[in-house]
Design an enzyme around this catalytic site. Sequence first.
Site, PDB file in Angstrom:
ATOM      1  N   LYS A  53       0.842  -1.197   0.000  1.00  0.00           N
ATOM      2  CA  LYS A  53       0.000   0.000   0.000  1.00  0.00           C
ATOM      3  C   LYS A  53       0.876   1.245   0.000  1.00  0.00           C
ATOM      4  O   LYS A  53       0.617   2.215  -0.717  1.00  0.00           O
ATOM      5  CB  LYS A  53      -0.932  -0.014   1.220  1.00  0.00           C
ATOM      6  CG  LYS A  53      -2.057  -1.024   1.077  1.00  0.00           C
ATOM      7  CD  LYS A  53      -2.828  -1.267   2.360  1.00  0.00           C
ATOM      8  CE  LYS A  53      -3.848  -2.399   2.140  1.00  0.00           C
ATOM      9  NZ  LYS A  53      -4.479  -2.863   3.361  1.00  0.00           N
ATOM     10  N   GLN A  97      -4.575  -1.683   9.657  1.00  0.00           N
ATOM     11  CA  GLN A  97      -4.489  -3.007   9.023  1.00  0.00           C
ATOM     12  C   GLN A  97      -5.110  -4.062   9.941  1.00  0.00           C
ATOM     13  O   GLN A  97      -4.727  -4.178  11.103  1.00  0.00           O
ATOM     14  CB  GLN A  97      -3.014  -3.333   8.708  1.00  0.00           C
ATOM     15  CG  GLN A  97      -2.822  -4.607   7.916  1.00  0.00           C
ATOM     16  CD  GLN A  97      -3.438  -4.547   6.507  1.00  0.00           C
ATOM     17  OE1 GLN A  97      -3.248  -3.590   5.779  1.00  0.00           O
ATOM     18  NE2 GLN A  97      -4.186  -5.585   6.140  1.00  0.00           N
ATOM     19  N   ASP A 120     -11.150   3.103   3.841  1.00  0.00           N
ATOM     20  CA  ASP A 120     -11.492   1.686   3.671  1.00  0.00           C
ATOM     21  C   ASP A 120     -12.999   1.510   3.483  1.00  0.00           C
ATOM     22  O   ASP A 120     -13.453   0.451   3.063  1.00  0.00           O
ATOM     23  CB  ASP A 120     -11.081   0.896   4.929  1.00  0.00           C
ATOM     24  CG  ASP A 120      -9.787   0.128   4.728  1.00  0.00           C
ATOM     25  OD1 ASP A 120      -9.442  -0.169   3.573  1.00  0.00           O
ATOM     26  OD2 ASP A 120      -9.127  -0.188   5.740  1.00  0.00           O
TER      27      ASP A 120
END
Length: 288
Positions: A53, A97, A120
């Site tokens: 990422k 995460q 997200d």
Amino acid sequence: MTAHLIDGKKIAAETRKNLQIEVGELVAAGVKPGLAVILVGDNQASRTYVTNKQKSCKAIGMESVLMELPESVTEKELLNHIEELNNRDDIHGILVQLPLPDHISETKVIETISPEKDVDGFHPINIGKMMTGQNTFLPCTPFGIMQMLKYEGISITGKHAVIIGRSNIVGKPMGQLLLNENATVTYCHSKTDDLASYTREADILVAAIGKAKMITADYVKEGAVVIDVGMNRDENGKLCGDVDFTDVAGKVGSITPVPGGVGPMTITMLLYNTVQSAKNKLNYRNQG
Ligand code: NAP
């Protein structure tokens, strides 16, 4: 019949090229899009995802900040770090995460991220907006799949979409996004009786199961569009999807490969959402 290959790598590369231009424009206007990633503990798979990422952010000129916290970090400490990032002007997207250690509530963590920086698309406010068809950050994997279908010119209205899997991050939002585009949606899961009787009726079949090569030709309708979300290891340790590609590709109309299908689009949509967040901020500043 040999299926048309939906090339996620190519679609992702084109999308990222356009994003790079937008990032350049934002930087020129004084806003450099910034993504903060929080990594708790030392899970090797999580570390690999986070590294990818970060690399992807940098490749298109975005800022990427990594916050590494030990496995022993308390929930309160983690929530405080998120609050700090919520208040930072140079951070437009925050990602924690997953999975997190057992002593930390994922729900609390997700709900602490400001909905304006929830790139997200997991915050209940953003999920509610998605369900009611409002403009918001969409969860990256299903969002990426919708982009692929659009890119390929695959019509969704009136089609029967069958989703195997009902996780909060893939299956559930996938069905909702297809419903928003006028598909008729069926959800299947581990308790579904006679799974194949549903999947064989699918014009669009999305497999988000986590079982290597489970979906064989017997499960699909001739000419269907098959989207394989799975990321598994086969008996030789090679990356593979939930779909038995060789078996299924001979019967269906279009199919995504693994690797090179859904995966590259997921990170791309994370970049897209972060750029969108920076744009929202610039618009807000210009209006104020
Ligand atoms: P998950 O939370 O484990 O959900 C799996 C779903 O599959 C569950 O709803 C489960 O049903 C269902 N299922 C399991 N076995 C089944 C069976 N035999 N028949 C029918 N349904 C079954 O997984 P996830 O997070 O959604 O991820 C799914 C897969 O996608 C994994 O391989 C993951 O690594 C991959 N993934 C890929 C990307 C990407 O970017 N390519 C992103 C995210 C995830 P129940 O609800 O009844 O348990």
